[in-house]
Design a protein around this motif. Structure first.
Motif, mmCIF file in Angstrom:
data_model
loop_
_atom_site.group_PDB
_atom_site.id
_atom_site.type_symbol
_atom_site.label_atom_id
_atom_site.label_comp_id
_atom_site.label_asym_id
_atom_site.label_seq_id
_atom_site.Cartn_x
_atom_site.Cartn_y
_atom_site.Cartn_z
ATOM 1 N N THR A 77 0.839 -1.188 0.000
ATOM 2 C CA THR A 77 0.000 0.000 0.000
ATOM 3 C C THR A 77 0.880 1.247 0.000
ATOM 4 O O THR A 77 2.026 1.192 0.436
ATOM 5 C CB THR A 77 -0.955 -0.027 1.228
ATOM 6 O OG1 THR A 77 -1.937 0.977 1.104
ATOM 7 C CG2 THR A 77 -0.206 0.128 2.529
ATOM 8 N N THR A 78 0.332 2.348 -0.493
ATOM 9 C CA THR A 78 1.091 3.599 -0.565
ATOM 10 C C THR A 78 0.272 4.731 0.030
ATOM 11 O O THR A 78 -0.928 4.845 -0.229
ATOM 12 C CB THR A 78 1.423 3.950 -2.037
ATOM 13 O OG1 THR A 78 2.210 2.895 -2.600
ATOM 14 C CG2 THR A 78 2.179 5.263 -2.144
ATOM 15 N N LEU A 110 -3.618 10.677 0.344
ATOM 16 C CA LEU A 110 -4.265 9.725 -0.553
ATOM 17 C C LEU A 110 -3.683 8.353 -0.243
ATOM 18 O O LEU A 110 -2.466 8.182 -0.228
ATOM 19 C CB LEU A 110 -4.004 10.104 -2.018
ATOM 20 C CG LEU A 110 -4.563 11.460 -2.444
ATOM 21 C CD1 LEU A 110 -4.025 11.844 -3.823
ATOM 22 C CD2 LEU A 110 -6.079 11.453 -2.437
ATOM 23 N N HIS A 111 -4.557 7.396 0.005
ATOM 24 C CA HIS A 111 -4.121 6.052 0.371
ATOM 25 C C HIS A 111 -4.424 5.115 -0.791
ATOM 26 O O HIS A 111 -5.585 4.906 -1.127
ATOM 27 C CB HIS A 111 -4.872 5.611 1.637
ATOM 28 C CG HIS A 111 -4.460 4.283 2.146
ATOM 29 N ND1 HIS A 111 -5.165 3.627 3.109
ATOM 30 C CD2 HIS A 111 -3.415 3.472 1.840
ATOM 31 C CE1 HIS A 111 -4.582 2.471 3.375
ATOM 32 N NE2 HIS A 111 -3.520 2.362 2.605
ATOM 33 N N VAL A 114 -8.335 4.279 -4.385
ATOM 34 C CA VAL A 114 -7.814 5.400 -3.619
ATOM 35 C C VAL A 114 -8.756 5.658 -2.447
ATOM 36 O O VAL A 114 -9.949 5.889 -2.642
ATOM 37 C CB VAL A 114 -7.688 6.677 -4.483
ATOM 38 C CG1 VAL A 114 -7.149 7.844 -3.659
ATOM 39 C CG2 VAL A 114 -6.801 6.420 -5.703
ATOM 40 N N ALA A 115 -8.210 5.587 -1.246
ATOM 41 C CA ALA A 115 -8.965 5.936 -0.041
ATOM 42 C C ALA A 115 -8.485 7.309 0.431
ATOM 43 O O ALA A 115 -7.439 7.788 -0.008
ATOM 44 C CB ALA A 115 -8.747 4.891 1.050
ATOM 45 N N SER A 116 -9.255 7.918 1.325
ATOM 46 C CA SER A 116 -8.973 9.308 1.648
ATOM 47 C C SER A 116 -8.889 9.575 3.141
ATOM 48 O O SER A 116 -9.696 9.066 3.923
ATOM 49 C CB SER A 116 -10.057 10.195 1.035
ATOM 50 O OG SER A 116 -11.342 9.778 1.468
ATOM 51 N N THR A 153 -11.704 13.076 -9.353
ATOM 52 C CA THR A 153 -10.646 13.122 -10.360
ATOM 53 C C THR A 153 -9.692 11.946 -10.168
ATOM 54 O O THR A 153 -9.254 11.325 -11.144
ATOM 55 C CB THR A 153 -9.885 14.465 -10.266
ATOM 56 O OG1 THR A 153 -10.833 15.525 -10.358
ATOM 57 C CG2 THR A 153 -8.861 14.606 -11.368
ATOM 58 N N ALA A 154 -9.382 11.629 -8.920
ATOM 59 C CA ALA A 154 -8.500 10.494 -8.621
ATOM 60 C C ALA A 154 -9.136 9.192 -9.098
ATOM 61 O O ALA A 154 -8.466 8.355 -9.718
ATOM 62 C CB ALA A 154 -8.210 10.441 -7.124
ATOM 63 N N ASP A 155 -10.422 9.012 -8.828
ATOM 64 C CA ASP A 155 -11.112 7.800 -9.277
ATOM 65 C C ASP A 155 -11.165 7.726 -10.804
ATOM 66 O O ASP A 155 -11.027 6.644 -11.384
ATOM 67 C CB ASP A 155 -12.526 7.737 -8.692
ATOM 68 C CG ASP A 155 -12.528 7.443 -7.200
ATOM 69 O OD1 ASP A 155 -11.511 6.926 -6.677
ATOM 70 O OD2 ASP A 155 -13.554 7.732 -6.544
#
Length: 184
Positions: free
Chosen positions: A71-72, A137-138, A108-110, A92-94
Motif C-alpha cells: 500500500t502507498t 491519498l491512500h 484510492v482511499a482518503s 478526479t482520482a477515481d
C-alpha cells in the motif's frame, strides 16, 4: 492533532498511535510490521501536479510486488488543504484509476485533517476515523482489500467499532494520543 514540519513523521505517528494503536484498521498492523507501506511526501502545489504524482504512484504500485509494497500513502501538505476541494479531487482520482485501467486492481482511499462525513457536525468524533495530520491519498490493492474483508466479513462492524472507540476516547483522549510525554 498537532502537525509538525515533518509530514512523514506526523503520518507515521498517526499510523502507530491511532490507526494501529486504536485498531482503527485491523489490517494495518501486518503491512506496517512487514515494512510494506510506501510513504511519499508530495511537493505538489497544485492539483495537476498532484494528479500526475498520483498516476505515477498508481503505476508504481501496480508494477511492484505486494510483498515489497502492499500500500502507498501520498502525503500532500501543500495542496488540497481545504476539505471540500480535497473531496472534489477524489472524483478526479477515481477517474484516473479508470483511465489507467486499474479499476478492480487499485483504489484510492482518503484521509484529511478536516475530514467530515456528509450530514455530520465538524466536531463529530466519528469524523476522526478518517482524520490524518495532513491531506493523504491512500492507494490500496483490491486483492489485499478482498483478502482483508474475507478475514473480517462484516466491514460495517469495523466502522461501528471505530466510532464506539472514538466516542469512548473523546476529543481530549484523541488529542492526548499525539502529545509527546516529556522524559524524566
Amino acid at each position: 492533532m498537532h502537525a509538525t514540519d515533518d509530514p512523514i513523521a506526523d503520518t507515521r505517528r498517526w499510523l502507530e498511535r491511532a490507526v494501529i494503536g486504536l485498531n482503527l484498521c485491523p489490517f494495518a498492523k501486518a503491512v506496517v510490521a512487514k515494512d510494506q507501506v510506501r510513504m511519499v511526501l508530495s511537493d505538489a502545489r497544485d492539483e495537476a501536479t498532484l494528479l500526475s504524482e498520483l498516476g505515477a504512484e498508481l503505476l508504481r504500485l501496480r508494477d511492484t510486488a505486494a510483498t515489497e509494497v502492499d500500500t502507498t500513502l501520498i502525503v500532500h501538505p501543500q495542496v488540497l488543504s481545504d476539505f471540500l476541494d480535497y473531496n472534489d479531487f477524489l472524483e478526479t482520482a477515481d477517474a484516473l484509476v479508470a483511465e489507467l485501467e486499474l479499476e478492480g486492481v487499485l483504489q484510492v482511499a482518503s484521509f484529511h485533517p478536516h475530514y467530515q462525513f456528509a450530514d455530520s457536525h465538524p466536531d463529530d468524533i466519528a469524523n476522526f476515523t478518517n482524520r490524518s495530520p495532513w491531506p493523504t491519498l491512500h492507494l490500496l490493492r483490491e486483492d489485499s482489500v478482498s483478502r482483508a474483508v474475507e478475514a473480517f466479513p462484516d466491514p460495517d462492524e469495523i466502522v461501528e467499532r471505530n466510532v464506539a472507540t472514538l466516542e469512548k476516547l473523546g476529543l481530549p483522549g484523541w488529542r492526548a494520543l499525539f502529545e509527546d510525554v516529556p522524559s524524566g
